[in-house]
Design an enzyme around this catalytic site. Structure first.
Site: not given
Length: 468
Positions: A169, A205
């Site tokens: 990311k 997450d």
């Protein structure tokens, strides 16, 4: 004259549809993706094939789910994209004696130099944010248990110890890969010296989302994120998790399925645009094999659309064959524009405004074509994502030998929440690929932070019980 123009427009649309037809996936294509995903999951779980598997199936050491007797104040951190969140979570009993979770949070934006500098810079910035948050809530004097949601590939050695395998990311902070992330955070807190924290749990997450949704619905055994990136976790039978000793019960496994395709499993479905996106991304895959996440993730979808638009300009099918400098610039077409374009009404106003901000002067047909491109890219993403989740859910049903599996999936992430039609297309395709499963989807609210705090609460309670 009008007739001639109408024929020209109709011919143009047909050619565009022909180019976009490459994005269409048939049910048999999705089943292929699903079976290959299951095969890689299996390889990731097995000791002898784990190293070479593209889907790493990382054990999380989360075995228990919150059951309502956990209480206390917890601090929760959430790092998984360009924003970093600090949250204070109060777990306790409400007025009617029911279990209650209250939260206060604050967002901090991570500067580019912290994302791409050194690990020390990144974690010093994180501890500076924690310090600021504690000041605002007058809690610097308290030593709180801390749950850390860290949404990058980590090999856990325990619930509070995990080695960063690689950044994704767009993060590049040097000196973090191969090191214990909790150790890096503890060192930064110690360097700062103006508050104390007890880091009790680090989770991904997806895991935090699953636990947070479990609080709403006790059938929730799958967590999923479709945002900047894409990933899922689920409760696996311990006897299948060969990387951890013991056969009893279940453990939550973080699939890290974003890297699926790294061994070429998706090659037959990849288009020229996917290869370009992979080559120009900050974290390129093992060329020539772009990964699953780069077809689905919000970080990449807008760029795929931009490349398709340039191809249509080259073919003289869009903007009179003229592209602006801004449209030619990598990364300018953000995924959020797709959501705005696809939710536009018949007056095409939003589409027109977005395109004029690119220094283009679109006709009505240009606006319609741009919308068709966005729909093609987002539909393919939703279907690809469905094939992965269907693979996970069908596997769970088979390993539990159940005729019908009733299960809830907790989902979070900007693409899932904000795109006007991703969610519906995704749900419909998952259900089509999972006969024999009764699936409920729930959208997580504040999932990552609240879930990490609840896992910390469980970890604290387990530690107390073991201490006794």
């Amino acid at each position: 004259m009008l007739d001639h123009r109408a024929r020209m427009e109709s011919g143009r649309r047909e050619k565009v549809e022909q180019i976009l037809s490459e994005f269409r996936l048939k049910e048999e294509d999705l089943k292929k993706v699903m079976y290959r995903m299951q095969k890689e999951m299996d390889r990731g779980l097995k000791l002898e094939t784990h190293e070479e598997a593209s889907v790493k199936m990382l054990p999380t050491y989360v075995r228990s789910t919150p059951e309502g007797s956990e209480v206390g104040d917890f601090l929760s951190l959430d790092l998984g994209g360009t924003n970093f969140r600090v949250m204070l979570v109060k777990v306790g009993e409400g007025e009617e004696g029911q279990w209650k979770v209250k939260t206060k949070h604050q967002m901090y934006s991570i500067p580019e130099d912290a994302m791409t500098g050194t690990a020390e810079m990144l974690f010093d910035y994180i501890s500076e944010c924690i310090s600021d948050f504690l000041d605002k809530h007058q809690m610097k004097h308290k030593k709180l248990p801390l749950g850390f949601t860290f949404s990058f590939p980590v090999r856990h050695e325990d619930i509070d110890k995990g080695i960063l395998l690689n950044w994704t990311k767009g993060f590049k902070a040097s000196g973090a890969e191969g090191n214990n992330v909790v150790g890096l955070l503890r060192d930064a807190i110690k360097r700062r010296g103006d508050f104390e924290m007890d880091v009790v749990a680090m989770v991904n997450d997806t895991v935090a989302t699953m636990i947070s949704c479990y609080y709403e619905d006790h059938r929730c055994e799958v967590g999923m994120i479709v945002g900047t990136g894409c990933n899922a976790c689920y409760m696996e039978e311990m006897q299948n998790v060969e990387l951890v000793e013991g056969d009893e019960g279940r453990m939550c496994v973080n699939t890290e399925w974003g890297a699926f395709g790294a061994s070429g499993e998706l090659d037959e479905f990849l288009l020229e645009y996917d290869r370009v996106v992979d080559e120009t991304s900050l974290n390129p895959a093992c060329a020539p094999h772009p990964s699953y996440e780069k077809i689905i993730g919000g970080k990449y979808m807008g760029e795929i659309v931009r490349l398709v638009l340039l191809k249509l300009v080259d073919e003289n099918l869009l903007f009179n064959g003229e592209a602006s400098e801004k449209l030619k610039t990598c990364g300018t077409f953000e995924t959020r524009f797709m959501s705005q374009i696809e939710s536009d009404s018949d007056d095409r106003k939003q589409i027109y405004n977005i395109l004029t901000s690119f220094e283009l002067l679109p006709s009505r047909t240009d606006c319609d074509i741009v919308r068709m491109v966005c729909e093609s890219v987002s539909t393919r993403a939703a279907q690809m994502c469905s094939a992965g989740l269907a693979g996970v859910i069908n596997r769970m049903r088979e390993s539990r030998s159940q005729d019908t599996l009733k299960i809830t999936v907790g989902v979070d992430g900007s693409v899932y929440k904000l795109h006007p039609s991703f969610k519906d297309r995704f749900h419909a395709t998952v259900r089509q690929l999972t006969p024999g499963c009764d699936i409920t989807f729930i959208q997580s609210e504040e999932g990552s932070g609240r879930g990490a705090a609840l896992i910390s609460a469980v970890a604290c309670k387990m530690a107390c019980m073991m201490g006794q």
